[in-house]
Design a protein around this motif. Structure first.
Motif, PDB file in Angstrom:
ATOM      1  N   SER A  85       0.856  -1.184   0.000  1.00 36.31           N
ATOM      2  CA  SER A  85       0.000   0.000   0.000  1.00 36.31           C
ATOM      3  C   SER A  85       0.889   1.230   0.000  1.00 36.31           C
ATOM      4  O   SER A  85       2.103   1.148   0.222  1.00 36.31           O
ATOM      5  N   TYR A  86       0.264   2.377  -0.242  1.00 40.96           N
ATOM      6  CA  TYR A  86       0.999   3.630  -0.308  1.00 40.96           C
ATOM      7  C   TYR A  86       1.085   4.288   1.066  1.00 40.96           C
ATOM      8  O   TYR A  86       0.250   4.072   1.942  1.00 40.96           O
ATOM      9  N   GLY A  87       2.093   5.147   1.209  1.00 37.83           N
ATOM     10  CA  GLY A  87       2.230   5.983   2.392  1.00 37.83           C
ATOM     11  C   GLY A  87       2.041   7.433   2.006  1.00 37.83           C
ATOM     12  O   GLY A  87       1.134   7.770   1.237  1.00 37.83           O
ATOM     13  N   ARG A  88       2.917   8.264   2.469  1.00 33.35           N
ATOM     14  CA  ARG A  88       2.825   9.684   2.152  1.00 33.35           C
ATOM     15  C   ARG A  88       3.278   9.938   0.722  1.00 33.35           C
ATOM     16  O   ARG A  88       4.316   9.441   0.287  1.00 33.35           O
ATOM     17  N   LEU A  89       2.516  10.750   0.011  1.00 31.89           N
ATOM     18  CA  LEU A  89       2.866  11.129  -1.350  1.00 31.89           C
ATOM     19  C   LEU A  89       2.998  12.646  -1.425  1.00 31.89           C
ATOM     20  O   LEU A  89       2.680  13.351  -0.476  1.00 31.89           O
ATOM     21  N   GLY A  90       3.474  13.152  -2.552  1.00 32.43           N
ATOM     22  CA  GLY A  90       3.730  14.581  -2.683  1.00 32.43           C
ATOM     23  C   GLY A  90       5.145  14.893  -2.229  1.00 32.43           C
ATOM     24  O   GLY A  90       6.047  14.051  -2.323  1.00 32.43           O
ATOM     25  N   TYR A  91       5.352  16.080  -1.723  1.00 28.89           N
ATOM     26  CA  TYR A  91       6.688  16.471  -1.279  1.00 28.89           C
ATOM     27  C   TYR A  91       7.050  15.731   0.012  1.00 28.89           C
ATOM     28  O   TYR A  91       6.274  15.735   0.979  1.00 28.89           O
ATOM     29  N   VAL A  92       8.207  15.094   0.009  1.00 30.28           N
ATOM     30  CA  VAL A  92       8.643  14.280   1.146  1.00 30.28           C
ATOM     31  C   VAL A  92      10.084  14.605   1.484  1.00 30.28           C
ATOM     32  O   VAL A  92      10.829  15.162   0.670  1.00 30.28           O
ATOM     33  N   HIS A  93      10.458  14.237   2.693  1.00 28.94           N
ATOM     34  CA  HIS A  93      11.839  14.364   3.144  1.00 28.94           C
ATOM     35  C   HIS A  93      12.446  12.969   3.289  1.00 28.94           C
ATOM     36  O   HIS A  93      11.713  11.973   3.410  1.00 28.94           O
ATOM     37  N   ALA A  94      13.755  12.899   3.297  1.00 30.34           N
ATOM     38  CA  ALA A  94      14.442  11.624   3.497  1.00 30.34           C
ATOM     39  C   ALA A  94      13.948  10.991   4.796  1.00 30.34           C
ATOM     40  O   ALA A  94      13.942  11.627   5.839  1.00 30.34           O
ATOM     41  N   GLY A  95      13.515   9.727   4.710  1.00 32.01           N
ATOM     42  CA  GLY A  95      13.030   9.019   5.883  1.00 32.01           C
ATOM     43  C   GLY A  95      11.521   8.996   6.018  1.00 32.01           C
ATOM     44  O   GLY A  95      10.992   8.236   6.839  1.00 32.01           O
ATOM     45  N   ASP A  96      10.801   9.817   5.227  1.00 28.17           N
ATOM     46  CA  ASP A  96       9.336   9.781   5.277  1.00 28.17           C
ATOM     47  C   ASP A  96       8.832   8.466   4.683  1.00 28.17           C
ATOM     48  O   ASP A  96       9.323   8.002   3.645  1.00 28.17           O
ATOM     49  N   VAL A  97       7.815   7.873   5.321  1.00 25.49           N
ATOM     50  CA  VAL A  97       7.247   6.608   4.845  1.00 25.49           C
ATOM     51  C   VAL A  97       6.391   6.879   3.618  1.00 25.49           C
ATOM     52  O   VAL A  97       5.424   7.645   3.673  1.00 25.49           O
ATOM     53  N   ILE A  98       6.746   6.247   2.500  1.00 24.11           N
ATOM     54  CA  ILE A  98       6.018   6.450   1.246  1.00 24.11           C
ATOM     55  C   ILE A  98       5.226   5.208   0.834  1.00 24.11           C
ATOM     56  O   ILE A  98       4.476   5.242  -0.150  1.00 24.11           O
ATOM     57  N   GLY A  99       5.398   4.108   1.572  1.00 27.34           N
ATOM     58  CA  GLY A  99       4.669   2.889   1.253  1.00 27.34           C
ATOM     59  C   GLY A  99       5.097   1.757   2.159  1.00 27.34           C
ATOM     60  O   GLY A  99       5.863   1.954   3.121  1.00 27.34           O
ATOM     61  N   TYR A 100       4.612   0.550   1.813  1.00 25.76           N
ATOM     62  CA  TYR A 100       4.877  -0.619   2.648  1.00 25.76           C
ATOM     63  C   TYR A 100       5.193  -1.814   1.756  1.00 25.76           C
ATOM     64  O   TYR A 100       4.601  -1.983   0.677  1.00 25.76           O
TER      65      TYR A 100
END
Length: 262
Positions: A213-228
């Motif tokens: 599944s997806y996590g945070r999308l759009g502008y992200v920083h290093a270490g932000d969860v973007i999926g699983y």
């Protein structure tokens, strides 16, 4: 953790040089990147401390020299009244001023040599980071195993034969996948990659496939969860298929760069 030979040699030189400089202590680190970033922060802090100490000591010595000049001016006013006494006092003040000025010059040279040596080490660490630390976080946060399988030929039933363009990072289903650098995360899906996330950064983009599944999308920083981690698409087991596309071009082997952070 296995680094390319050039990276290993450079890292060894940097570590030895920094230890000899009296700034860093040899210690185990969570990752090569963590250690290098910490060493650079220590070097920067030490350089700041040396410069601050220099300013305090140089100010005191400069004040002493200025005071000696003032005393010489005062003594000069009475040289006609008592020439012998003036010569005696003048010699003492001149000697004291010369000794203080000598200490200041030595302090200047010592500080300059030490700061330049530390700056040299910090610059070399910076150059190493610019070359090898493309990623600032391991793409999979949790227990995992990175397969160095870039370029192998993939033959799966029902899937066209193709060249494997990334590294497979095996992990349990649901393990977080994070952005390896600051950028913009976008989602997509396909029959081979299943649920996919790309993170586009300043130097290129990474491609993650087979997500649960997806996590945070759009502008992200290093270490932000973007999926699983999952096994969607043509995956036969849960893993993150991870590709690195520098400058938005073709995929290159990400393994040397993953070794730095994973």
């Amino acid at each position: 953790m296995r680094l390319p030979p050039v990276a290993r040699r450079t890292l060894a030189v940097l570590a030895c040089g920094a230890i000899l400089a009296g700034v860093l202590a040899p210690a185990a680190t969570a990752s090569v990147l963590d250690g290098m970033l910490r060493d650079r922060r220590r070097l920067t802090a030490t350089i700041g401390e040396i410069r601050a100490d220099y300013r305090v000591r140089a100010r005191a010595l400069t004040t002493t020299i200025a005071h000696a000049d003032h005393l010489l001016e005062r003594a000069a006013r009475g040289r006609l009244l008592d020439p012998q006494r003036w010569r005696h006092i003048s010699r003492q003040i001149h000697r004291s001023r010369w000794e203080t000025a000598t200490r200041l010059r030595r302090l200047d040279r010592y500080t300059d040599r030490r700061v330049r040596a530390l700056l040299h080490h910090r610059d070399r660490i910076g150059a190493w980071l610019d070359t090898w630390a493309v990623f600032r976080a391991c793409p999979v946060r949790g227990p995992h195993a990175v397969a160095d399988n870039f370029g192998i030929t993939v033959r799966l039933e029902g899937v066209p034969v193709h060249r494997h363009m990334g590294n497979d990072i095996s992990a349990s289903t649901g393990t977080p996948i994070v952005a390896p650098f600051d950028g913009y995360a976008s989602a997509s899906s396909g029959p081979l990659g299943g649920l996919e996330v790309r993170v586009k950064g300043a130097s290129g983009y990474v491609y993650n496939a087979h997500l649960l599944s997806y996590g945070r999308l759009g502008y992200v920083h290093a270490g932000d969860v973007i999926g699983y981690v999952g096994s969607t698409g043509d995956a036969t087991a849960p893993h993150d298929h991870f590709e690195w596309h520098p400058w938005d071009g073709g995929a290159v082997d990400p393994n040397p760069y993953l070794d730095v952070v994973c």
